[in-house]
Scaffold this motif. Structure first.
Motif, PDB file in Angstrom:
ATOM      1  N   UNK A 119       0.802  -1.231   0.000  1.00 60.86           N
ATOM      2  CA  UNK A 119       0.000   0.000   0.000  1.00 60.86           C
ATOM      3  C   UNK A 119       0.832   1.276   0.000  1.00 60.86           C
ATOM      4  N   UNK A 120       2.160   1.164   0.146  1.00 61.00           N
ATOM      5  CA  UNK A 120       2.985   2.357   0.335  1.00 61.00           C
ATOM      6  C   UNK A 120       3.968   2.547  -0.810  1.00 61.00           C
ATOM      7  N   UNK A 121       3.782   3.603  -1.573  1.00 62.51           N
ATOM      8  CA  UNK A 121       4.702   3.905  -2.660  1.00 62.51           C
ATOM      9  C   UNK A 121       6.060   4.296  -2.081  1.00 62.51           C
ATOM     10  N   UNK A 122       7.111   3.784  -2.663  1.00 59.23           N
ATOM     11  CA  UNK A 122       8.462   4.094  -2.204  1.00 59.23           C
ATOM     12  C   UNK A 122       8.927   3.238  -1.051  1.00 59.23           C
ATOM     13  N   UNK A 123       8.136   2.239  -0.682  1.00 61.75           N
ATOM     14  CA  UNK A 123       8.514   1.414   0.475  1.00 61.75           C
ATOM     15  C   UNK A 123       9.541   0.363   0.095  1.00 61.75           C
ATOM     16  N   UNK A 124      10.247  -0.109   1.109  1.00 57.35           N
ATOM     17  CA  UNK A 124      11.158  -1.232   0.981  1.00 57.35           C
ATOM     18  C   UNK A 124      10.982  -2.076   2.228  1.00 57.35           C
ATOM     19  N   UNK A 125      10.997  -3.369   2.055  1.00 55.39           N
ATOM     20  CA  UNK A 125      10.831  -4.260   3.197  1.00 55.39           C
ATOM     21  C   UNK A 125      11.585  -5.545   2.973  1.00 55.39           C
ATOM     22  N   UNK A 126      11.714  -6.305   4.022  1.00 54.92           N
ATOM     23  CA  UNK A 126      12.357  -7.607   3.917  1.00 54.92           C
ATOM     24  C   UNK A 126      11.326  -8.645   4.308  1.00 54.92           C
ATOM     25  N   UNK A 127      11.016  -9.495   3.343  1.00 60.33           N
ATOM     26  CA  UNK A 127      10.021 -10.542   3.536  1.00 60.33           C
ATOM     27  C   UNK A 127      10.571 -11.837   2.955  1.00 60.33           C
ATOM     28  N   UNK A 128       9.938 -12.928   3.290  1.00 57.80           N
ATOM     29  CA  UNK A 128      10.332 -14.195   2.697  1.00 57.80           C
ATOM     30  C   UNK A 128      10.048 -14.155   1.203  1.00 57.80           C
ATOM     31  N   UNK A 129      10.926 -14.767   0.410  1.00 55.55           N
ATOM     32  CA  UNK A 129      10.772 -14.726  -1.044  1.00 55.55           C
ATOM     33  C   UNK A 129       9.440 -15.312  -1.488  1.00 55.55           C
ATOM     34  N   UNK A 130       8.994 -16.366  -0.847  1.00 50.10           N
ATOM     35  CA  UNK A 130       7.715 -16.974  -1.220  1.00 50.10           C
ATOM     36  C   UNK A 130       6.572 -15.974  -1.037  1.00 50.10           C
ATOM     37  N   UNK A 131       6.640 -15.163   0.017  1.00 51.48           N
ATOM     38  CA  UNK A 131       5.612 -14.142   0.234  1.00 51.48           C
ATOM     39  C   UNK A 131       5.692 -13.048  -0.827  1.00 51.48           C
ATOM     40  N   UNK A 132       6.899 -12.645  -1.173  1.00 51.95           N
ATOM     41  CA  UNK A 132       7.066 -11.625  -2.210  1.00 51.95           C
ATOM     42  C   UNK A 132       6.508 -12.121  -3.541  1.00 51.95           C
ATOM     43  N   UNK A 133       6.766 -13.376  -3.866  1.00 53.12           N
ATOM     44  CA  UNK A 133       6.259 -13.941  -5.118  1.00 53.12           C
ATOM     45  C   UNK A 133       4.737 -14.058  -5.086  1.00 53.12           C
ATOM     46  N   UNK A 134       4.187 -14.501  -3.964  1.00 53.05           N
ATOM     47  CA  UNK A 134       2.732 -14.634  -3.843  1.00 53.05           C
ATOM     48  C   UNK A 134       2.020 -13.290  -3.956  1.00 53.05           C
ATOM     49  N   UNK A 135       2.676 -12.220  -3.518  1.00 56.66           N
ATOM     50  CA  UNK A 135       2.085 -10.877  -3.574  1.00 56.66           C
ATOM     51  C   UNK A 135       2.415 -10.158  -4.884  1.00 56.66           C
ATOM     52  N   UNK A 136       3.195 -10.811  -5.748  1.00 52.50           N
ATOM     53  CA  UNK A 136       3.644 -10.194  -7.012  1.00 52.50           C
ATOM     54  C   UNK A 136       4.384  -8.880  -6.764  1.00 52.50           C
ATOM     55  N   UNK A 137       5.188  -8.847  -5.696  1.00 53.67           N
ATOM     56  CA  UNK A 137       5.990  -7.670  -5.402  1.00 53.67           C
ATOM     57  C   UNK A 137       7.127  -7.544  -6.407  1.00 53.67           C
ATOM     58  N   UNK A 138       7.484  -6.309  -6.696  1.00 53.31           N
ATOM     59  CA  UNK A 138       8.700  -6.075  -7.465  1.00 53.31           C
ATOM     60  C   UNK A 138       9.876  -6.379  -6.537  1.00 53.31           C
ATOM     61  N   UNK A 139      10.871  -7.034  -7.095  1.00 53.93           N
ATOM     62  CA  UNK A 139      12.050  -7.355  -6.305  1.00 53.93           C
ATOM     63  C   UNK A 139      13.283  -6.733  -6.934  1.00 53.93           C
ATOM     64  N   UNK A 140      14.174  -6.275  -6.084  1.00 50.20           N
ATOM     65  CA  UNK A 140      15.456  -5.758  -6.551  1.00 50.20           C
ATOM     66  C   UNK A 140      16.401  -6.934  -6.754  1.00 50.20           C
ATOM     67  N   UNK A 141      17.404  -6.705  -7.563  1.00 50.41           N
ATOM     68  CA  UNK A 141      18.496  -7.665  -7.669  1.00 50.41           C
ATOM     69  C   UNK A 141      19.586  -7.204  -6.715  1.00 50.41           C
ATOM     70  N   UNK A 142      20.429  -8.124  -6.293  1.00 47.36           N
ATOM     71  CA  UNK A 142      21.536  -7.765  -5.412  1.00 47.36           C
ATOM     72  C   UNK A 142      22.854  -7.911  -6.149  1.00 47.36           C
ATOM     73  N   UNK A 143      23.721  -6.930  -5.968  1.00 50.63           N
ATOM     74  CA  UNK A 143      25.067  -7.003  -6.539  1.00 50.63           C
ATOM     75  C   UNK A 143      26.002  -7.525  -5.450  1.00 50.63           C
ATOM     76  N   UNK A 144      26.688  -8.596  -5.769  1.00 46.81           N
ATOM     77  CA  UNK A 144      27.761  -9.137  -4.930  1.00 46.81           C
ATOM     78  C   UNK A 144      29.034  -9.049  -5.742  1.00 46.81           C
TER      79      UNK A 144
END
Length: 176
Positions: free
Chosen positions: A109-134
């Motif tokens: 519900x919040x534009x500009x938000x960032x959070x840490x959730x389990x990947x399965x939850x992010x996928x189920x919610x169709x959240x946009x995910x960032x990639x990580x640079x290592x």
């Protein structure tokens, strides 16, 4: 973020630490922009979502960020806990969630938000995910990167408040 596609934004652990330490507060910060050349980032305030109750993902996040932020262990209390208190907790831009479901709905519900959730939850919610640079690799959260983390995982044992398998800092360029 509006206009930023899923898997387009690249972050690294130093940037995430900066966000949760309150040092990086806008999406167009130079630390984020330098990881995303050519991407038009908004001058929008970052709205971190944090847990006010014990959550396994909090402990994993804290463990990861303590590896790259020298001031993490002296700033976050306790530094590697599933119930950490972040320096941004009292910020007016920080949003608090008492459980995973509330965190998911707050992020959605919040534009500009960032959070840490389990990947399965992010996928189920169709959240946009960032990639990580290592180092020089950019990695997405998926079954391949999780398998790589597990394959190259070196166990470290510490007293935990709940049983978890942490794949933090797996030595593979393909690991999430």
């Amino acid at each position: 973020l509006d206009g930023i596609g899923n898997g387009t934004l690249v972050l690294n652990l130093r940037v995430l630490a900066g966000i949760y330490l309150g040092e990086i507060t806008r999406w167009n910060d130079t630390a984020i922009a330098s990881l995303n050349p050519g991407l038009s980032l908004p001058r929008q305030v970052i709205r971190p979502v944090v847990y006010s109750q014990r959550y396994t993902a909090t402990g994993v996040l804290c463990q990861s960020l303590s590896l790259v932020a020298p001031n993490w262990n002296s700033t976050v209390v306790p530094p590697m806990s599933n119930l950490a208190v972040f320096p941004i907790d009292n910020s007016t831009t920080t949003l608090h969630a008492t459980n995973a479901a509330q965190s998911l709905s707050t992020i959605a519900a919040t534009d500009g938000s960032i959070g840490f959730v389990l990947n399965v939850d992010a996928l189920n919610q169709s959240f946009k995910q960032a990639q990580l640079r290592y180092n020089t690799s950019v990695v997405s959260a998926n079954a391949v990167s999780a398998t790589a983390a597990l394959t190259y995982w070196t166990p470290t044992f510490r007293q935990l408040t709940e049983p978890v398998l942490s794949l933090v800092n797996a030595q593979s360029s393909a690991a999430w």
